[in-house]
Write a protein that holds these residues in place. Structure first.
Motif, PDB file in Angstrom:
ATOM      1  N   LYS A  62       2.746  73.309  21.890  1.00  0.00           N
ATOM      2  CA  LYS A  62       3.491  72.051  21.894  1.00  0.00           C
ATOM      3  C   LYS A  62       4.830  72.318  22.573  1.00  0.00           C
ATOM      4  O   LYS A  62       5.603  73.165  22.117  1.00  0.00           O
ATOM      5  N   ASP A  64      -0.232  70.245  14.022  1.00  0.00           N
ATOM      6  CA  ASP A  64       0.942  71.021  14.415  1.00  0.00           C
ATOM      7  C   ASP A  64       1.498  71.612  13.120  1.00  0.00           C
ATOM      8  O   ASP A  64       2.514  71.172  12.604  1.00  0.00           O
ATOM      9  N   TYR A  96       0.483  70.015  24.205  1.00  0.00           N
ATOM     10  CA  TYR A  96       1.017  68.768  23.659  1.00  0.00           C
ATOM     11  C   TYR A  96       2.483  68.717  24.097  1.00  0.00           C
ATOM     12  O   TYR A  96       3.108  69.765  24.287  1.00  0.00           O
TER      13      TYR A  96
END
Ligand code: MG
Length: 380
Positions: free
Chosen positions: A194, A345, A219
């Motif tokens: 991410k 996450d 992400y």
């Protein structure tokens, strides 16, 4: 703008009564196959402040820190103990002091049946407004206790397939090119990264990650850093070509019409984070975002997070489950929901060096939900 938003809502398609959805969510404790330990005792709440030590200095936007303040709680009942936690990063208004003030107002000893989760947590919610993190810690401890009384983990009670737990992403913060490349190298065990964007060097950030990890799924979290919807759409197209799966909170949460326009036109999902705390926020996000990020600390815990998952699904929305820097206690609680969502996450416990619990594990980037009852933690 409004007609565009309405069109987007129509495209989203699924019409469901949120009240009906919420009313339908229930947990059946009556199965004869499940051994249920029921006592006539009283619930006893205890808590203490605990500083989570960061493995590395943790830098976000304007500050760095080496600890994350935290409250560890437990509810004891008939020889069983449920563990909970409120992880309190300093950029949120709640602190251990506000949590302690809140806990002191609670009288859990008035309840003799922990299975009355709705009743107990409605009471906890009614004692004071706000205090979401402190409420989450009580919710998690109560779920842990009830799961232990039933001798079942929550993913099973909710009917989820443990094998469907997703991979968790690992976050790479905004930094200089050499640091970004180094962190990407260190994140080799993770299948998904991410990447934080929004500081004006977005393409450079992604290009530096791509130099080290050319194929990995990414992400992107902008934390509201973009302001112009057309530039945001150009970036969404560029990011799609970079194998980016979704964009989280591209613009500030008050730019509702711009975000709705972006969601309608973007080739990849647009996920709400700063906009989402509790159930009413999911209802407000419908037709504005294509997905939501649920965090237990913001949702007041597992009970409301579970309802938010069902509600978002009824709106045909994508779901990410996220976290704060936290111990394995609240991360394991969040992992119980993970088979039901699209993306996870849940790396908060991997960032600390003094964890108090053994719980959810990460193997080759995939979340391994413990088979222990409750939230699946064992005190270290
Ligand atoms: Mg975020």
């Amino acid at each position: 703008m409004k007609s565009e938003r309405r069109d987007f809502i129509k495209k989203a398609g699924v019409i469901a009564s949120s009240a009906a959805i919420l009313g339908a969510i229930n947990c059946d404790n009556s199965s004869k196959k499940i051994k249920i330990n029921r006592g006539s005792g009283k619930m006893k709440l205890t808590y203490y402040k605990y500083d989570l030590k960061m493995k590395h200095v943790f830098t976000i936007a304007k500050n760095s820190r080496t600890i994350t303040p935290d409250m560890q709680v437990q509810i004891d009942y008939d020889g069983f103990t449920g563990y909970g936690e409120a992880a309190m990063p300093p950029y949120y208004p709640e602190t251990p002091e506000t949590a302690i003030k809140f806990y002191k107002k609670l009288d859990l000893a008035q309840f003799t049946d922990p299975f009355q989760i709705e009743k107990i947590l409605n009471y906890v919610d009614s004692v004071e407004t706000g205090n979401h993190f402190a409420k989450a810690s009580i919710d998690i401890a109560l779920h842990d206790l009830v799961g232990k009384l039933m001798d079942q983990p929550w993913y099973k009670i909710w009917g989820y397939d443990r094998e469907k737990a997703p991979y968790t992403s690992f976050t790479i913060g905004i930094d200089k090119p050499e640091i970004v490349q180094q962190k990407t190298l260190e994140a080799a065990p993770y299948k998904v990264l991410k990447i934080k964007l929004g500081a004006g060097n977005d393409k450079e950030m992604i290009e530096n990650v791509r130099k080290i990890a050319p194929e990995k799924q990414l992400y992107v979290d902008v934390n509201g850093g973009w302001k112009d919807k057309k530039k945001a759409l150009d970036m969404a197209h560029w990011l799609q070509n970079q194998n980016v799966v979704f964009v989280e909170q591209p613009m500030p949460k008050n730019q509702i019409d711009d975000i709705a326009w972006l969601s309608e036109n973007s080739p990849i999902p647009i996920v709400a984070d700063e906009s989402i705390h509790r159930i009413p926020d999911v209802i407000a996000a419908r037709g504005v975002y294509t997905g939501i990020n649920i965090k237990l600390m913001k949702s007041t815990g597992m009970r409301e997070a579970h309802k938010m998952v069902n509600l978002a699904r009824s709106f045909d929305m994508k779901i990410l489950i996220g976290c704060m820097v936290a111990s394995s206690c609240s991360i394991s609680a969040a992992s119980q929901l993970s088979p039901a969502i699209d993306w996870a996450d849940l790396d908060g416990n991997l960032l600390i060096s003094n964890d108090l619990h053994e719980g959810v594990l990460v193997k080759n980037g995939k979340l391994i939900i413990p088979e222990r009852p409750g939230i699946g933690v064992k005190k270290l």
